[in-house]
Design an enzyme around this catalytic site. Structure first.
Site, PDB file in Angstrom:
ATOM      1  N   GLU A  35       0.854  -1.195   0.000  1.00 22.36           N
ATOM      2  CA  GLU A  35       0.000   0.000   0.000  1.00 22.36           C
ATOM      3  C   GLU A  35       0.888   1.243   0.000  1.00 22.36           C
ATOM      4  O   GLU A  35       1.834   1.335   0.777  1.00 22.36           O
ATOM      5  CB  GLU A  35      -0.916  -0.026   1.243  1.00 22.36           C
ATOM      6  CG  GLU A  35      -1.594   1.270   1.612  1.00 22.36           C
ATOM      7  CD  GLU A  35      -2.489   1.860   0.522  1.00 22.36           C
ATOM      8  OE1 GLU A  35      -3.270   1.119  -0.098  1.00 22.36           O
ATOM      9  OE2 GLU A  35      -2.380   3.091   0.280  1.00 22.36           O
ATOM     10  N   GLN A  36       0.524   2.203  -0.854  1.00 24.01           N
ATOM     11  CA  GLN A  36       1.362   3.410  -0.956  1.00 24.01           C
ATOM     12  C   GLN A  36       1.261   4.335   0.265  1.00 24.01           C
ATOM     13  O   GLN A  36       2.206   5.056   0.569  1.00 24.01           O
ATOM     14  CB  GLN A  36       0.981   4.200  -2.207  1.00 24.01           C
ATOM     15  CG  GLN A  36      -0.430   4.771  -2.175  1.00 24.01           C
ATOM     16  CD  GLN A  36      -0.818   5.504  -3.461  1.00 24.01           C
ATOM     17  OE1 GLN A  36      -0.020   5.579  -4.394  1.00 24.01           O
ATOM     18  NE2 GLN A  36      -2.008   6.043  -3.510  1.00 24.01           N
ATOM     19  N   TYR A 214     -27.545  10.361   6.146  1.00 23.37           N
ATOM     20  CA  TYR A 214     -27.959   9.277   7.052  1.00 23.37           C
ATOM     21  C   TYR A 214     -26.995   9.139   8.231  1.00 23.37           C
ATOM     22  O   TYR A 214     -25.877   9.663   8.194  1.00 23.37           O
ATOM     23  CB  TYR A 214     -28.095   7.936   6.311  1.00 23.37           C
ATOM     24  CG  TYR A 214     -26.915   7.467   5.471  1.00 23.37           C
ATOM     25  CD1 TYR A 214     -25.843   6.785   6.017  1.00 23.37           C
ATOM     26  CD2 TYR A 214     -26.912   7.674   4.084  1.00 23.37           C
ATOM     27  CE1 TYR A 214     -24.792   6.319   5.218  1.00 23.37           C
ATOM     28  CE2 TYR A 214     -25.869   7.208   3.280  1.00 23.37           C
ATOM     29  CZ  TYR A 214     -24.813   6.536   3.858  1.00 23.37           C
ATOM     30  OH  TYR A 214     -23.782   6.077   3.072  1.00 23.37           O
ATOM     31  N   ASP A 293     -12.119  -1.066  -8.112  1.00 21.98           N
ATOM     32  CA  ASP A 293     -12.147   0.143  -8.951  1.00 21.98           C
ATOM     33  C   ASP A 293     -11.064   0.127 -10.027  1.00 21.98           C
ATOM     34  O   ASP A 293     -11.180   0.832 -11.023  1.00 21.98           O
ATOM     35  CB  ASP A 293     -11.940   1.398  -8.084  1.00 21.98           C
ATOM     36  CG  ASP A 293     -13.235   1.899  -7.476  1.00 21.98           C
ATOM     37  OD1 ASP A 293     -14.254   1.175  -7.543  1.00 21.98           O
ATOM     38  OD2 ASP A 293     -13.240   3.016  -6.914  1.00 21.98           O
TER      39      ASP A 293
HETATM   40  C1  FAD Z   1     -18.896   9.664  -3.007  1.00 29.26           C
HETATM   41  C2  FAD Z   1     -18.721   8.196  -3.034  1.00 29.26           C
HETATM   42  C3  FAD Z   1     -19.573   7.381  -2.276  1.00 29.26           C
HETATM   43  C4  FAD Z   1     -19.465   5.985  -2.337  1.00 29.26           C
HETATM   44  N1  FAD Z   1     -20.318   5.223  -1.600  1.00 29.26           N
HETATM   45  C5  FAD Z   1     -20.262   3.881  -1.714  1.00 29.26           C
HETATM   46  C6  FAD Z   1     -21.173   3.038  -0.963  1.00 29.26           C
HETATM   47  O1  FAD Z   1     -22.004   3.538  -0.195  1.00 29.26           O
HETATM   48  N2  FAD Z   1     -21.078   1.683  -1.116  1.00 29.26           N
HETATM   49  C7  FAD Z   1     -20.159   1.096  -1.947  1.00 29.26           C
HETATM   50  O2  FAD Z   1     -20.122  -0.139  -2.055  1.00 29.26           O
HETATM   51  N3  FAD Z   1     -19.269   1.867  -2.647  1.00 29.26           N
HETATM   52  C8  FAD Z   1     -19.304   3.226  -2.544  1.00 29.26           C
HETATM   53  N4  FAD Z   1     -18.406   3.996  -3.223  1.00 29.26           N
HETATM   54  C9  FAD Z   1     -17.395   3.337  -4.094  1.00 29.26           C
HETATM   55  C10 FAD Z   1     -16.209   2.854  -3.277  1.00 29.26           C
HETATM   56  O3  FAD Z   1     -15.676   3.886  -2.503  1.00 29.26           O
HETATM   57  C11 FAD Z   1     -15.121   2.286  -4.193  1.00 29.26           C
HETATM   58  O4  FAD Z   1     -15.711   1.493  -5.184  1.00 29.26           O
HETATM   59  C12 FAD Z   1     -14.137   1.450  -3.389  1.00 29.26           C
HETATM   60  O5  FAD Z   1     -13.442   2.268  -2.470  1.00 29.26           O
HETATM   61  C13 FAD Z   1     -13.160   0.735  -4.317  1.00 29.26           C
HETATM   62  O6  FAD Z   1     -12.268  -0.039  -3.540  1.00 29.26           O
HETATM   63  P1  FAD Z   1     -10.870  -0.464  -4.138  1.00 29.26           P
HETATM   64  O7  FAD Z   1     -10.218  -1.267  -3.052  1.00 29.26           O
HETATM   65  O8  FAD Z   1     -11.043  -1.065  -5.472  1.00 29.26           O
HETATM   66  O9  FAD Z   1     -10.094   0.906  -4.381  1.00 29.26           O
HETATM   67  P2  FAD Z   1      -9.649   2.021  -3.333  1.00 29.26           P
HETATM   68  O10 FAD Z   1     -10.550   2.055  -2.162  1.00 29.26           O
HETATM   69  O11 FAD Z   1      -9.446   3.262  -4.120  1.00 29.26           O
HETATM   70  O12 FAD Z   1      -8.234   1.492  -2.812  1.00 29.26           O
HETATM   71  C14 FAD Z   1      -7.086   1.506  -3.642  1.00 29.26           C
HETATM   72  C15 FAD Z   1      -5.858   1.478  -2.742  1.00 29.26           C
HETATM   73  O13 FAD Z   1      -4.705   1.335  -3.564  1.00 29.26           O
HETATM   74  C16 FAD Z   1      -3.706   2.207  -3.098  1.00 29.26           C
HETATM   75  N5  FAD Z   1      -2.808   2.489  -4.231  1.00 29.26           N
HETATM   76  C17 FAD Z   1      -3.096   3.184  -5.343  1.00 29.26           C
HETATM   77  N6  FAD Z   1      -2.035   3.227  -6.165  1.00 29.26           N
HETATM   78  C18 FAD Z   1      -1.050   2.527  -5.559  1.00 29.26           C
HETATM   79  C19 FAD Z   1       0.294   2.205  -5.923  1.00 29.26           C
HETATM   80  N7  FAD Z   1       0.838   2.630  -7.079  1.00 29.26           N
HETATM   81  N8  FAD Z   1       1.041   1.451  -5.058  1.00 29.26           N
HETATM   82  C20 FAD Z   1       0.507   1.021  -3.891  1.00 29.26           C
HETATM   83  N9  FAD Z   1      -0.765   1.317  -3.490  1.00 29.26           N
HETATM   84  C21 FAD Z   1      -1.543   2.053  -4.327  1.00 29.26           C
HETATM   85  C22 FAD Z   1      -4.483   3.424  -2.606  1.00 29.26           C
HETATM   86  O14 FAD Z   1      -3.727   4.209  -1.704  1.00 29.26           O
HETATM   87  C23 FAD Z   1      -5.676   2.753  -1.943  1.00 29.26           C
HETATM   88  O15 FAD Z   1      -5.452   2.438  -0.598  1.00 29.26           O
HETATM   89  C24 FAD Z   1     -18.471   5.396  -3.153  1.00 29.26           C
HETATM   90  C25 FAD Z   1     -17.579   6.213  -3.881  1.00 29.26           C
HETATM   91  C26 FAD Z   1     -17.702   7.595  -3.818  1.00 29.26           C
HETATM   92  C27 FAD Z   1     -16.750   8.440  -4.618  1.00 29.26           C
END
Ligand code: FAD
Length: 395
Positions: A35-36, A214, A293
């Protein structure tokens, strides 16, 4: 392939990466997470965990912990921004009976901490920003910005919407800024000075913007809101980009007094540009695949982004159970073939339905499908038992 289980590197310790680490560990794989970030911050944001991800979290042993701390709302309301007229009310207590798990509202930090508690601390490496990888016949080498390297049999890119792993696999094409910003804040409910937001999640609809409000704790002592407003893309961005309270309040100055009371009470806010992408046709190559994502970023209007990442994690671990026979690429291709159609469908629907995803959108009547009328296909899904695509279906 040898009978020794492969070692799997995961880049990104967000909801998707942590859940994948937990599901793979439970099946006996060796996992390392890179993790970065230097440390995990509890930034003010809430998150909804619908019945579909809750089934994954239940099997990981987190349901009791989350039920104790999170808020379970009675109903989801849609109200007009000015008059406050209630246009729809969806009973949320029936969700558990219908779809097999509760729908809980919580602080993102509480969910993240719960997932982190499932992992031995020594497998999560902070301050490790990956800058690239190489893969060969025997494995994958990860290269970090600090000059160090790590080696693994497989790499899962769970590095979010701006994924480096994705860029290296498929080219450096930026995600699409939707032209909208989400301001978000969590704050103590006593600051509301007696204004009651009720045991509901309310989406207040204005002509070109909305706000959702909420509670996020079982004790109803912490409030959350998130917005979607039209705006230029901010120059800077990060998980800790501060929002201007004056600008936020001005953006909602015509809204109902109950909304304005919440914004007036809010002491601090952050803002996030909202991105998405068109669904991809592939999520990886060889020994390197994407999750969350990184491969299916979506607008937040269905509250299914993290939910989909959590589902990915359960299916990934199930597919890796067959790695002895299928090989690493075979397991990954089965994961992709199982997950890509569903995640893409949610991604597309989330994009289309800027307003109410369960309602026919006048601007896109062709999207008025059966699925839109019945959310059972979203919430009823169980990633632990959903059929896995046959490996030969994988492309
Ligand atoms: C306003 C808003 C509201 C939301 N509400 C909801 C909700 O109610 N319910 C729901 O299910 N989803 C919700 N989401 C969507 C949700 O936040 C994302 O889909 C989710 O966080 C994706 O998880 P992830 O682990 O794929 O990515 P992320 O949570 O973005 O995690 C990626 C991680 O990778 C790390 N990283 C990035 N690049 C590097 C690198 N080069 N080297 C090492 N580490 C790195 C980052 O620091 C981060 O910790 C919402 C999003 C937004 C914007």
């Amino acid at each position: 392939m040898s009978s020794q289980k492969p070692e799997i590197a995961i880049v990104g310790a967000g909801m998707g990466g942590l859940t994948a680490a937990a599901t793979l560990l439970r099946r006996g794989f060796k996992v390392q997470v890179y993790e970065q970030a230097e440390r995990f911050l509890r930034i003010g944001a809430g998150i909804q965990m619908a019945a579909n991800p809750m089934k994954v979290l239940r099997a990981l042993g987190l349901e009791d912990r989350l039920r104790q701390t999170a808020f379970q709302h009675r109903a989801r309301l849609h109200r007009d921004y000015d008059t406050g007229r209630i246009n729809s009310e969806f009973d949320m207590y029936s969700v558990e009976q219908k779809y097999g798990a509760p729908h809980l509202m919580m602080h993102r930090g509480d969910l993240h901490a719960a997932l982190l508690s499932l992992l031995p601390p020594d497998i999560v490496h902070l301050n490790k920003k990956m800058k690239g990888f190489t893969q060969d016949a025997d494995g994958v080498t990860l290269n970090f910005v600090d000059g160090t390297q790590a080696r693994a049999d497989a790499l899962v890119g769970a590095d979010g919407v701006h994924s480096i792993v994705r860029s290296q696999l498929f080219g450096n094409e930026s995600p699409n800024y939707t032209g909208r910003l989400a301001y978000r804040a969590t704050f103590p409910a006593h600051l509301l000075k007696g204004v009651d937001i009720g045991d509901v999640a309310t989406k207040w609809w204005g002509p070109d913007r909305h706000i959702v409000i909420y509670y996020i704790t079982a004790k109803k002592d912490e409030v959350y809101f998130t917005t979607s407003i039209p705006a230029e893309k901010p120059d800077l961005e990060s998980w800790s980009l501060k929002g201007d309270l004056g600008e936020l309040r001005a953006a909602f100055k015509d809204f109902h007094p109950d909304v304005r009371a919440v914004l007036d009470a809010c002491p601090d806010t952050h803002k996030w540009p909202i991105y998405d992408r068109e669904p991809q046709t592939s999520w990886g190559r060889g020994r390197v695949y994407l999750l969350g994502d990184a491969c299916h970023p979506m607008t937040p209007y269905m509250a299914q982004g993290a939910a989909s990442a959590i589902e990915d994690a359960a299916v990934l671990a199930r597919c890796f159970e067959g790695v002895d026979k299928a090989g690493i690429n075979g397991a990954f291709r089965q994961y992709e073939a199982t997950r890509l159609p569903r995640a893409s469908k949610i991604q597309s629907l989330s994009h289309l339905n800027k307003r109410e995803w369960m309602r026919v959108d006048a601007a896109a009547p062709e999207a008025a499908t059966k699925e839109k009328a019945d959310p059972g296909w979203v919430y009823g899904y169980d990633a632990w038992t959903a059929p896995l695509a046959k490996p030969e279906m994988a492309v």
